[in-house]
Scaffold this motif. Structure first.
Motif, PDB file in Angstrom:
ATOM      1  N   VAL A 164      18.141  66.239  39.056  1.00 15.34           N
ATOM      2  CA  VAL A 164      17.327  65.528  38.445  1.00 15.34           C
ATOM      3  C   VAL A 164      16.509  64.281  39.552  1.00 15.34           C
ATOM      4  O   VAL A 164      15.080  64.648  38.620  1.00 15.34           O
ATOM      5  CB  VAL A 164      18.148  64.442  37.329  1.00 15.34           C
ATOM      6  CG1 VAL A 164      16.950  62.911  36.600  1.00 15.34           C
ATOM      7  CG2 VAL A 164      18.716  65.080  36.257  1.00 15.34           C
ATOM      8  N   ALA A 165      17.080  64.454  40.464  1.00 17.19           N
ATOM      9  CA  ALA A 165      16.484  63.600  41.301  1.00 17.19           C
ATOM     10  C   ALA A 165      15.294  64.006  42.114  1.00 17.19           C
ATOM     11  O   ALA A 165      13.473  63.779  41.581  1.00 17.19           O
ATOM     12  CB  ALA A 165      17.021  63.032  42.584  1.00 17.19           C
ATOM     13  N   GLU A 166      15.694  65.988  42.435  1.00 20.24           N
ATOM     14  CA  GLU A 166      13.644  66.239  42.988  1.00 20.24           C
ATOM     15  C   GLU A 166      12.770  66.669  41.598  1.00 20.24           C
ATOM     16  O   GLU A 166      11.867  66.263  42.140  1.00 20.24           O
ATOM     17  CB  GLU A 166      14.404  68.186  43.133  1.00 20.24           C
ATOM     18  CG  GLU A 166      15.244  68.109  44.421  1.00 20.24           C
ATOM     19  CD  GLU A 166      15.779  69.339  45.324  1.00 20.24           C
ATOM     20  OE1 GLU A 166      15.811  70.002  44.165  1.00 20.24           O
ATOM     21  OE2 GLU A 166      16.175  69.293  45.623  1.00 20.24           O
ATOM     22  N   TRP A 167      13.238  66.612  40.263  1.00 21.77           N
ATOM     23  CA  TRP A 167      12.405  66.632  39.079  1.00 21.77           C
ATOM     24  C   TRP A 167      11.625  65.534  39.017  1.00 21.77           C
ATOM     25  O   TRP A 167      10.624  65.807  38.974  1.00 21.77           O
ATOM     26  CB  TRP A 167      13.010  67.288  37.839  1.00 21.77           C
ATOM     27  CG  TRP A 167      12.291  66.942  36.789  1.00 21.77           C
ATOM     28  CD1 TRP A 167      11.986  68.529  36.400  1.00 21.77           C
ATOM     29  CD2 TRP A 167      12.278  66.660  35.283  1.00 21.77           C
ATOM     30  NE1 TRP A 167      11.211  68.020  35.107  1.00 21.77           N
ATOM     31  CE2 TRP A 167      11.350  66.659  34.088  1.00 21.77           C
ATOM     32  CE3 TRP A 167      12.903  65.478  35.643  1.00 21.77           C
ATOM     33  CZ2 TRP A 167      10.536  65.837  34.024  1.00 21.77           C
ATOM     34  CZ3 TRP A 167      12.241  64.280  34.487  1.00 21.77           C
ATOM     35  CH2 TRP A 167      11.562  64.509  33.638  1.00 21.77           C
ATOM     36  N   LEU A 168      12.585  64.442  39.195  1.00 20.79           N
ATOM     37  CA  LEU A 168      11.962  63.483  38.845  1.00 20.79           C
ATOM     38  C   LEU A 168      10.806  63.456  40.299  1.00 20.79           C
ATOM     39  O   LEU A 168       9.668  62.408  39.950  1.00 20.79           O
ATOM     40  CB  LEU A 168      13.286  62.026  38.544  1.00 20.79           C
ATOM     41  CG  LEU A 168      12.301  61.124  38.511  1.00 20.79           C
ATOM     42  CD1 LEU A 168      11.569  60.795  36.609  1.00 20.79           C
ATOM     43  CD2 LEU A 168      12.956  59.945  38.208  1.00 20.79           C
ATOM     44  N   GLU A 169      11.593  63.529  40.954  1.00 20.93           N
ATOM     45  CA  GLU A 169      10.194  63.467  42.147  1.00 20.93           C
ATOM     46  C   GLU A 169       8.884  64.139  41.962  1.00 20.93           C
ATOM     47  O   GLU A 169       7.610  63.478  42.175  1.00 20.93           O
ATOM     48  CB  GLU A 169      10.521  63.740  43.834  1.00 20.93           C
ATOM     49  CG  GLU A 169       9.935  63.532  44.204  1.00 20.93           C
ATOM     50  CD  GLU A 169       9.422  62.450  45.691  1.00 20.93           C
ATOM     51  OE1 GLU A 169       8.701  62.076  45.496  1.00 20.93           O
ATOM     52  OE2 GLU A 169       9.942  61.374  45.265  1.00 20.93           O
ATOM     53  N   ARG A 170       8.976  65.242  41.409  1.00 18.16           N
ATOM     54  CA  ARG A 170       8.082  65.738  41.156  1.00 18.16           C
ATOM     55  C   ARG A 170       6.739  65.211  40.367  1.00 18.16           C
ATOM     56  O   ARG A 170       5.741  65.425  40.033  1.00 18.16           O
ATOM     57  CB  ARG A 170       8.167  67.518  40.500  1.00 18.16           C
ATOM     58  CG  ARG A 170       8.996  67.735  41.326  1.00 18.16           C
ATOM     59  CD  ARG A 170       8.584  69.597  41.066  1.00 18.16           C
ATOM     60  NE  ARG A 170       9.390  70.080  40.191  1.00 18.16           N
ATOM     61  CZ  ARG A 170      10.891  69.719  40.051  1.00 18.16           C
ATOM     62  NH1 ARG A 170      11.663  70.205  41.249  1.00 18.16           N
ATOM     63  NH2 ARG A 170      11.869  69.840  39.007  1.00 18.16           N
ATOM     64  N   THR A 171       7.279  64.699  39.251  1.00 19.45           N
ATOM     65  CA  THR A 171       6.566  63.470  37.984  1.00 19.45           C
ATOM     66  C   THR A 171       5.769  62.629  39.390  1.00 19.45           C
ATOM     67  O   THR A 171       4.707  62.329  39.088  1.00 19.45           O
ATOM     68  CB  THR A 171       7.617  62.793  37.264  1.00 19.45           C
ATOM     69  OG1 THR A 171       8.281  61.438  37.409  1.00 19.45           O
ATOM     70  CG2 THR A 171       8.659  64.081  36.170  1.00 19.45           C
ATOM     71  N   TYR A 172       6.023  62.055  39.728  1.00 17.81           N
ATOM     72  CA  TYR A 172       5.935  60.208  40.710  1.00 17.81           C
ATOM     73  C   TYR A 172       5.000  61.385  41.798  1.00 17.81           C
ATOM     74  O   TYR A 172       4.229  61.200  42.132  1.00 17.81           O
ATOM     75  CB  TYR A 172       6.760  60.304  41.492  1.00 17.81           C
ATOM     76  CG  TYR A 172       7.320  59.436  40.174  1.00 17.81           C
ATOM     77  CD1 TYR A 172       6.871  57.972  39.545  1.00 17.81           C
ATOM     78  CD2 TYR A 172       9.082  59.666  39.980  1.00 17.81           C
ATOM     79  CE1 TYR A 172       7.265  57.186  38.706  1.00 17.81           C
ATOM     80  CE2 TYR A 172       9.916  58.380  39.619  1.00 17.81           C
ATOM     81  CZ  TYR A 172       8.788  57.458  39.490  1.00 17.81           C
ATOM     82  OH  TYR A 172       9.714  56.335  38.235  1.00 17.81           O
TER      83      TYR A 172
END
Length: 134
Positions: free
Chosen positions: A100-108
């Motif tokens: 989830v953290a990796e996916w969220l980083e891509r949104t940022y």
């Protein structure tokens, strides 16, 4: 696609295929689509910041609560817990925190924190949604 675990009242986990999605034209929200038996889908949308905060500490109130944790015999597998409440009840889900953290980083990378409202006239949007407030 990400597999989450739906925790039954007994505590037994059931794998639930899940799709995380983000739209740069709606930069404050994230969406989670849970794929249920057959062709069923359940959609939840909530604040991206809530998800980001929940990676580090318990966050949220009401319908969506998010917090980090660990599972396993020695507690080494980090998970993200989500409690989603509706009129029908509450669901407790777990997801791999790192995924989830990796996916969220891509949104940022798409829309950096603090830049979500760039290019939007919030006063005009509020006036459109709430007539008589201008």
């Amino acid at each position: 696609m990400l597999d989450m675990e739906l925790l039954l009242p007994s505590g037994e986990p059931v794998t639930l295929p899940t799709l995380l999605s983000y739209r740069s034209h709606d930069p404050l929200a994230v969406r989670i689509v849970f794929h249920t038996d057959g062709d069923g889908q359940v959609l939840w949308a909530f604040a991206r910041d809530l998800l980001a905060q929940g990676l580090r500490r318990p966050s949220g109130q009401g319908d969506v609560q998010v917090w980090p944790g660990a599972v396993g015999a020695v507690g080494h597998e980090e998970v993200l817990n989500l409690a989603l409440s509706s009129r029908e009840g509450t669901a407790w889900l777990r997801a791999p925190l790192h995924g989830v953290a990796e996916w969220l980083e891509r949104t940022y990378r798409l829309v950096p924190a603090g830049r979500e409202t760039d290019g939007h006239d919030l006063d005009a949007e509020l006036s459109r949604l709430l007539p008589g407030t201008a």
